[in-house]
Write a protein that holds these residues in place. Sequence first.
Motif, PDB file in Angstrom:
ATOM      1  N   THR A   1       0.810  -1.309   0.035  1.00 17.58           N
ATOM      2  CA  THR A   1      -0.021   0.063  -0.068  1.00 17.58           C
ATOM      3  C   THR A   1       0.831   1.331   0.043  1.00 17.58           C
ATOM      4  OG1 THR A   1      -1.830  -1.164   1.259  1.00 17.58           O
ATOM      5  CG2 THR A   1      -1.728   1.249   1.158  1.00 17.58           C
ATOM      6  N   ALA A   2       2.175   1.107   0.551  1.00 13.69           N
ATOM      7  CA  ALA A   2       2.931   2.503   0.668  1.00 13.69           C
ATOM      8  C   ALA A   2       3.428   2.904  -0.988  1.00 13.69           C
ATOM      9  CB  ALA A   2       4.032   2.032   1.474  1.00 13.69           C
ATOM     10  N   LYS A   3       3.644   1.709  -1.531  1.00 15.85           N
ATOM     11  CA  LYS A   3       4.019   1.978  -2.967  1.00 15.85           C
ATOM     12  C   LYS A   3       2.894   2.797  -3.754  1.00 15.85           C
ATOM     13  CE  LYS A   3       6.904  -2.281  -3.728  1.00 15.85           C
ATOM     14  NZ  LYS A   3       6.686  -3.479  -4.367  1.00 15.85           N
ATOM     15  N   VAL A   4       1.480   2.469  -3.471  1.00 20.28           N
ATOM     16  CA  VAL A   4       0.466   3.295  -4.161  1.00 20.28           C
ATOM     17  C   VAL A   4       0.582   4.553  -3.333  1.00 20.28           C
ATOM     18  CG1 VAL A   4      -1.865   3.321  -4.222  1.00 20.28           C
ATOM     19  CG2 VAL A   4      -0.651   1.277  -4.374  1.00 20.28           C
ATOM     20  N   ALA A   5       0.611   5.024  -2.393  1.00 19.56           N
ATOM     21  CA  ALA A   5       0.652   6.182  -1.653  1.00 19.56           C
ATOM     22  C   ALA A   5       2.046   7.175  -2.335  1.00 19.56           C
ATOM     23  CB  ALA A   5       1.000   6.286  -0.027  1.00 19.56           C
ATOM     24  N   ARG A   6       2.926   6.550  -2.699  1.00 19.39           N
ATOM     25  CA  ARG A   6       4.254   7.281  -3.095  1.00 19.39           C
ATOM     26  C   ARG A   6       3.763   7.609  -4.692  1.00 19.39           C
ATOM     27  NH1 ARG A   6       7.234   3.524  -0.083  1.00 19.39           N
ATOM     28  NH2 ARG A   6       7.599   2.000  -1.963  1.00 19.39           N
ATOM     29  N   TRP A   7       3.262   6.527  -5.167  1.00 21.27           N
ATOM     30  CA  TRP A   7       2.808   6.981  -6.758  1.00 21.27           C
ATOM     31  C   TRP A   7       2.008   8.163  -6.612  1.00 21.27           C
ATOM     32  CZ3 TRP A   7      -1.545   4.578 -10.027  1.00 21.27           C
ATOM     33  CH2 TRP A   7      -1.463   5.191 -11.061  1.00 21.27           C
ATOM     34  N   ILE A   8       0.911   8.079  -5.929  1.00 21.37           N
ATOM     35  CA  ILE A   8      -0.127   9.109  -5.840  1.00 21.37           C
ATOM     36  C   ILE A   8       0.674  10.523  -5.554  1.00 21.37           C
ATOM     37  CG2 ILE A   8      -2.113  10.073  -4.740  1.00 21.37           C
ATOM     38  CD1 ILE A   8      -3.101   7.181  -4.663  1.00 21.37           C
ATOM     39  N   SER A   9       1.341  10.575  -4.500  1.00 26.10           N
ATOM     40  CA  SER A   9       2.201  11.731  -4.075  1.00 26.10           C
ATOM     41  C   SER A   9       3.054  12.092  -5.026  1.00 26.10           C
ATOM     42  CB  SER A   9       3.102  11.391  -2.721  1.00 26.10           C
ATOM     43  OG  SER A   9       2.179  11.097  -1.770  1.00 26.10           O
ATOM     44  N   SER A  10       3.678  11.334  -5.899  1.00 25.97           N
ATOM     45  CA  SER A  10       4.407  11.942  -7.039  1.00 25.97           C
ATOM     46  C   SER A  10       3.773  12.673  -7.929  1.00 25.97           C
ATOM     47  CB  SER A  10       5.275  10.780  -7.560  1.00 25.97           C
ATOM     48  OG  SER A  10       4.214   9.815  -8.514  1.00 25.97           O
TER      49      SER A  10
ATOM     50  N   ILE B   1      -1.558   3.064 -21.764  1.00 29.23           N
ATOM     51  CA  ILE B   1      -0.816   4.300 -21.602  1.00 29.23           C
ATOM     52  C   ILE B   1      -1.417   5.435 -21.116  1.00 29.23           C
ATOM     53  CG2 ILE B   1       0.248   3.663 -23.857  1.00 29.23           C
ATOM     54  CD1 ILE B   1      -1.840   5.436 -25.456  1.00 29.23           C
ATOM     55  N   ASP B   2      -0.513   6.421 -20.565  1.00 28.68           N
ATOM     56  CA  ASP B   2      -0.847   7.723 -20.071  1.00 28.68           C
ATOM     57  C   ASP B   2      -1.586   7.435 -18.816  1.00 28.68           C
ATOM     58  OD1 ASP B   2       0.854   9.083 -21.831  1.00 28.68           O
ATOM     59  OD2 ASP B   2      -1.146   9.396 -23.059  1.00 28.68           O
ATOM     60  N   VAL B   3      -0.948   6.743 -17.861  1.00 33.21           N
ATOM     61  CA  VAL B   3      -1.778   6.357 -16.675  1.00 33.21           C
ATOM     62  C   VAL B   3      -1.697   7.396 -15.687  1.00 33.21           C
ATOM     63  CG1 VAL B   3      -1.936   4.559 -14.821  1.00 33.21           C
ATOM     64  CG2 VAL B   3      -1.698   3.926 -17.194  1.00 33.21           C
ATOM     65  N   LEU B   4      -2.783   7.678 -14.938  1.00 32.39           N
ATOM     66  CA  LEU B   4      -2.699   8.571 -13.534  1.00 32.39           C
ATOM     67  C   LEU B   4      -3.638   8.000 -12.814  1.00 32.39           C
ATOM     68  CD1 LEU B   4      -3.069  12.109 -15.202  1.00 32.39           C
ATOM     69  CD2 LEU B   4      -0.985  11.213 -13.984  1.00 32.39           C
ATOM     70  N   PRO B   5      -3.148   8.167 -11.413  1.00 31.82           N
ATOM     71  CA  PRO B   5      -4.274   7.756 -10.327  1.00 31.82           C
ATOM     72  C   PRO B   5      -5.476   8.876 -10.370  1.00 31.82           C
ATOM     73  CG  PRO B   5      -2.337   8.808  -9.430  1.00 31.82           C
ATOM     74  CD  PRO B   5      -2.176   8.793 -10.843  1.00 31.82           C
ATOM     75  N   VAL B   6      -6.697   8.212 -10.094  1.00 31.46           N
ATOM     76  CA  VAL B   6      -7.761   9.075 -10.028  1.00 31.46           C
ATOM     77  C   VAL B   6      -8.182   9.343  -8.352  1.00 31.46           C
ATOM     78  CG1 VAL B   6     -10.156   9.263 -10.648  1.00 31.46           C
ATOM     79  CG2 VAL B   6      -8.444   8.772 -12.332  1.00 31.46           C
ATOM     80  N   SER B   7      -8.283   8.272  -7.945  1.00 34.39           N
ATOM     81  CA  SER B   7      -8.494   8.167  -6.341  1.00 34.39           C
ATOM     82  C   SER B   7      -7.999   6.918  -5.595  1.00 34.39           C
ATOM     83  CB  SER B   7     -10.118   8.326  -6.132  1.00 34.39           C
ATOM     84  OG  SER B   7     -10.543   6.885  -6.684  1.00 34.39           O
ATOM     85  N   TRP B   8      -7.807   7.344  -4.248  1.00 31.90           N
ATOM     86  CA  TRP B   8      -7.491   6.024  -3.499  1.00 31.90           C
ATOM     87  C   TRP B   8      -8.576   5.964  -2.419  1.00 31.90           C
ATOM     88  CZ3 TRP B   8      -5.589   5.494   1.558  1.00 31.90           C
ATOM     89  CH2 TRP B   8      -5.435   4.560   2.029  1.00 31.90           C
TER      90      TRP B   8
ATOM     91  N   ILE C   1      -8.823   0.678  -2.169  1.00 37.44           N
ATOM     92  CA  ILE C   1      -9.530   0.802  -3.615  1.00 37.44           C
ATOM     93  C   ILE C   1      -8.573   1.725  -4.447  1.00 37.44           C
ATOM     94  CG2 ILE C   1     -11.259   1.153  -5.100  1.00 37.44           C
ATOM     95  CD1 ILE C   1     -13.184   0.365  -2.882  1.00 37.44           C
ATOM     96  N   LEU C   2      -7.999   1.390  -5.370  1.00 37.78           N
ATOM     97  CA  LEU C   2      -7.200   2.146  -6.189  1.00 37.78           C
ATOM     98  C   LEU C   2      -8.006   2.554  -7.887  1.00 37.78           C
ATOM     99  CD1 LEU C   2      -4.454   4.034  -7.042  1.00 37.78           C
ATOM    100  CD2 LEU C   2      -3.759   1.759  -7.812  1.00 37.78           C
ATOM    101  N   GLU C   3      -8.157   3.733  -7.864  1.00 38.63           N
ATOM    102  CA  GLU C   3      -8.880   4.057  -9.097  1.00 38.63           C
ATOM    103  C   GLU C   3      -7.814   4.654 -10.318  1.00 38.63           C
ATOM    104  OE1 GLU C   3     -12.799   6.003 -11.100  1.00 38.63           O
ATOM    105  OE2 GLU C   3     -12.554   5.667  -8.920  1.00 38.63           O
ATOM    106  N   ILE C   4      -7.666   4.160 -11.369  1.00 40.52           N
ATOM    107  CA  ILE C   4      -6.636   4.919 -12.342  1.00 40.52           C
ATOM    108  C   ILE C   4      -7.469   5.243 -13.609  1.00 40.52           C
ATOM    109  CG2 ILE C   4      -4.846   3.788 -11.227  1.00 40.52           C
ATOM    110  CD1 ILE C   4      -4.807   1.720 -13.523  1.00 40.52           C
TER     111      ILE C   4
END
Length: 141
Positions: free
Chosen positions: A71-80, A108-115, A131-134
Amino acid sequence: MPQELDPGTSVFFNLSIDGESLGRFNECEGLSAQVEIEQRQEGGNNGFVWQLPTRVTFSNIRLTRPITPETAKVARWISSVQTGITRPTALIRALRADKSEVARWGLIDVLPVSWQGPSFNPASPAVATEILEITHHGFTD
């Protein structure tokens, strides 16, 4: 004759962003595309209407799993995203329990929308899930 693998076996989904795994997810929803169609009537031919594709749209993808150390990896990606927007590629792989691949989808061209993190309620104990939404701009191949 090689034994066929049962397509009904349980699968899990591995999400990688630019080659870095964000871990395994139990559920994956929203892998879909819609082709918008424009109708054009041909002059002089009343029995025919052209169906022309105009654009392709892709829905958001929701990945769900129990809370894990990944889960910490997801948080780092969203913070980036706050420090500068890059639009990486992603790979979602559907895997069997023995880690053999069932299918894969390059995005392609992926972004996080919500966590969404877990809700903790002692009155109704349940597995703590995230729940991760991309979102993305299409499939790579």
